[in-house]
Write an enzyme that holds these catalytic residues in place. Sequence first.
Site, mmCIF file in Angstrom:
data_model
loop_
_atom_site.group_PDB
_atom_site.id
_atom_site.type_symbol
_atom_site.label_atom_id
_atom_site.label_comp_id
_atom_site.label_asym_id
_atom_site.label_seq_id
_atom_site.Cartn_x
_atom_site.Cartn_y
_atom_site.Cartn_z
ATOM 1 N N LYS A 113 0.854 -1.200 0.000
ATOM 2 C CA LYS A 113 0.000 0.000 0.000
ATOM 3 C C LYS A 113 0.887 1.245 0.000
ATOM 4 O O LYS A 113 1.805 1.341 0.805
ATOM 5 C CB LYS A 113 -0.894 -0.027 1.240
ATOM 6 C CG LYS A 113 -2.026 0.968 1.226
ATOM 7 C CD LYS A 113 -3.052 0.580 2.278
ATOM 8 C CE LYS A 113 -4.138 1.622 2.444
ATOM 9 N NZ LYS A 113 -5.113 1.204 3.457
ATOM 10 N N ASP A 125 -2.560 10.672 -5.458
ATOM 11 C CA ASP A 125 -1.140 10.607 -5.851
ATOM 12 C C ASP A 125 -0.558 9.200 -5.727
ATOM 13 O O ASP A 125 0.638 9.004 -5.955
ATOM 14 C CB ASP A 125 -0.326 11.579 -4.989
ATOM 15 C CG ASP A 125 -0.455 11.284 -3.493
ATOM 16 O OD1 ASP A 125 -1.113 10.271 -3.145
ATOM 17 O OD2 ASP A 125 0.088 12.054 -2.686
ATOM 18 N N ARG A 176 0.737 -5.391 3.369
ATOM 19 C CA ARG A 176 -0.415 -6.035 4.001
ATOM 20 C C ARG A 176 -0.515 -7.484 3.539
ATOM 21 O O ARG A 176 -0.244 -7.783 2.377
ATOM 22 C CB ARG A 176 -1.667 -5.256 3.614
ATOM 23 C CG ARG A 176 -2.943 -5.781 4.192
ATOM 24 C CD ARG A 176 -4.048 -4.767 4.090
ATOM 25 N NE ARG A 176 -4.420 -4.501 2.708
ATOM 26 C CZ ARG A 176 -5.187 -3.488 2.331
ATOM 27 N NH1 ARG A 176 -5.640 -2.618 3.216
ATOM 28 N NH2 ARG A 176 -5.500 -3.317 1.070
ATOM 29 N N ASP A 252 -16.486 -1.189 -0.382
ATOM 30 C CA ASP A 252 -15.159 -1.458 -0.952
ATOM 31 C C ASP A 252 -14.137 -1.722 0.156
ATOM 32 O O ASP A 252 -13.004 -2.116 -0.137
ATOM 33 C CB ASP A 252 -14.691 -0.297 -1.840
ATOM 34 C CG ASP A 252 -14.744 1.035 -1.128
ATOM 35 O OD1 ASP A 252 -15.853 1.460 -0.745
ATOM 36 O OD2 ASP A 252 -13.685 1.654 -0.923
ATOM 37 N N ASP A 262 -8.821 -2.604 5.447
ATOM 38 C CA ASP A 262 -8.671 -1.203 5.041
ATOM 39 C C ASP A 262 -8.840 -0.234 6.211
ATOM 40 O O ASP A 262 -9.862 0.407 6.381
ATOM 41 C CB ASP A 262 -9.658 -0.834 3.914
ATOM 42 C CG ASP A 262 -8.930 -0.775 2.585
ATOM 43 O OD1 ASP A 262 -7.789 -1.269 2.504
ATOM 44 O OD2 ASP A 262 -9.494 -0.215 1.624
HETATM 45 P P1 AMP Z 1 -9.879 4.395 1.106
HETATM 46 O O1 AMP Z 1 -10.604 5.575 1.620
HETATM 47 O O2 AMP Z 1 -8.429 4.325 1.537
HETATM 48 O O3 AMP Z 1 -10.594 3.107 1.361
HETATM 49 O O4 AMP Z 1 -9.804 4.570 -0.480
HETATM 50 C C1 AMP Z 1 -10.912 4.710 -1.327
HETATM 51 C C2 AMP Z 1 -10.440 4.684 -2.751
HETATM 52 O O5 AMP Z 1 -9.559 5.801 -3.009
HETATM 53 C C3 AMP Z 1 -9.653 3.458 -3.152
HETATM 54 O O6 AMP Z 1 -9.930 3.189 -4.498
HETATM 55 C C4 AMP Z 1 -8.236 3.903 -2.953
HETATM 56 O O7 AMP Z 1 -7.317 3.156 -3.714
HETATM 57 C C5 AMP Z 1 -8.295 5.344 -3.422
HETATM 58 N N1 AMP Z 1 -7.243 6.186 -2.818
HETATM 59 C C6 AMP Z 1 -7.157 6.575 -1.519
HETATM 60 N N2 AMP Z 1 -6.077 7.364 -1.328
HETATM 61 C C7 AMP Z 1 -5.468 7.460 -2.531
HETATM 62 C C8 AMP Z 1 -4.284 8.134 -2.991
HETATM 63 N N3 AMP Z 1 -3.533 8.866 -2.187
HETATM 64 N N4 AMP Z 1 -3.968 8.000 -4.292
HETATM 65 C C9 AMP Z 1 -4.728 7.274 -5.119
HETATM 66 N N5 AMP Z 1 -5.836 6.633 -4.758
HETATM 67 C C10 AMP Z 1 -6.209 6.714 -3.480
HETATM 68 MG MG MG Z 2 -10.469 1.329 0.830
#
Ligand code: AMP
Ligand code: MG
Length: 487
Positions: A113, A125, A176, A252, A262
């Site tokens: 990650k 990013d 992970r 998700d 997550d």
């Molecule tokens: P999360 O809130 O971490 O569960 O992420 C929700 C979605 O946003 C997932 O598809 C992640 O891969 C994407 N995501 C979260 N942070 C980033 C980041 N810094 N760059 C690219 N994708 C991100």
């Molecule tokens: Mg997620």
Amino acid sequence: MKALDELTFDNRFARLGDAFSTHVLPDPLDEPRLVVASEAAMALLDLDPAVAETPVFAELFGGHKLWAEAEPRAMVYSGHQFGGYTPQLGDGRGLLLGEVYNEAGEHWDLHLKGAGMTPYSRMGDGRAVLRSSIREFLASEALHALGIPTSRALCVIGSSTPVWREKQERGAMVLRLAPSHIRFGHFEYFYYTKKSEQQAELAEHVLNLHYPECREQPEPYLAMFREIVERNAELIAKWQAYGFCHGVMNTDNMSILGITFDYGPYAFLDDFDAHFICNHSDHEGRYSFSNQVPIGQWNLSALAQALTPFISVDALKDALGLYLPFYQAHYLDLMRRRLGLTTAEEDDQKLVERLLKLMQNSGVDYTLFFRRLGDESAALAVARLRDDFVDRAGFDAWAEQYKERVARDGEYSEVQRRERMHAVNPLYILRNYLAQNAITAAESGDYSEVRRLHEVLSKPFEEQAGMEQYAQRPPDWGKHLEISCSS
Ligand code: AMP
Ligand code: MG
């Protein structure tokens, strides 16, 4: 014990092909360095713990090197976020490096990650910061030690790569481990894009690899869904029993295996508060502590919808109907044990509810209450704990019922009671302020506090000499820390 180059890969998800994931290489971090590694997680890969300190370890998990057999892929999925459907998500900053199988024959997904941009990065990013990587690492290993099903964390690799959030921070990667990274959102993606062939392939994949015993049932997919319902009910029962608040229960972020998955702005309760919201972006409290129970069912309904091509609606509804009874049974069983009870009585549910209400009204520390309750006989313990409650008369009434209930439960010595209760009531819990202290030190380059905290939390039920400071209520500054959702 294996060296790093002796891992054996079998990349079963990658073999599903390009409809499911995209080949992407990790984008390396500058000056990668080991922040912390979990010996217990390394053992899952049969890795010799000494390899964590070698430079190649930080290079591998900082994105500089890859095994020849690794097949790094970004997975595609979608999901319901805060109740609304987002048609395309996917690994925006994580890569499935491959599946490794250990000497016991178990497969473990290696998921890196913070590994850089992918086709699913949207506006992001592709990076993860040190702060959130440490939080994911600590929680994964701490929940596991508490007996709560979860993905695991092998290590955190820090770096000098600048990453911009509310302020400039440093990039990091967390490795992970999980038997699968398939989420409810994987099924939703293929269902809503009407890719029925791929959806059937995905269902077969999950059934064969993760629920093989359901094959023997007359309706294997239905049996699998029932199992997923039960596992989620049990998982959430454990969260509620131990005061864990996930914070972002979007579909998700829900694992098809029923494991905690997550980690974001999660928190363990300090004071008991049923209405606690750990995610500061969750303005409506959709994912508040007590809402986790109905949301678990809501998420399973979203999965059920995506499974309608394989299972009749009536059968899905019946299976969903099992969620609450399963949940109640698991929750009550755990709470009885937390109260030191070995038998079941009809009114136990009420005994638990009354206690929680009293704790709520007085802001009693959730973890320490149960730990202290097991320190001595029921009579002595409640006499001592009484002072923590504002409503003394209310507590006295509860304490009388509790003592009578304990007396009916059976004869056992104080030592037996303590042993039994301490085995289910942790002394150490991952309090937000403890994680914050470790993060602050790590951000200035001192990783000793992360390592010590990880160590303490790996034996949460065992009193450890010299570690009293990890078993305290939070200081004032650490009570309601705003945990940023940006990670
Ligand atoms: P999360 O809130 O971490 O569960 O992420 C929700 C979605 O946003 C997932 O598809 C992640 O891969 C994407 N995501 C979260 N942070 C980033 C980041 N810094 N760059 C690219 N994708 C991100
Ligand atoms: Mg997620």
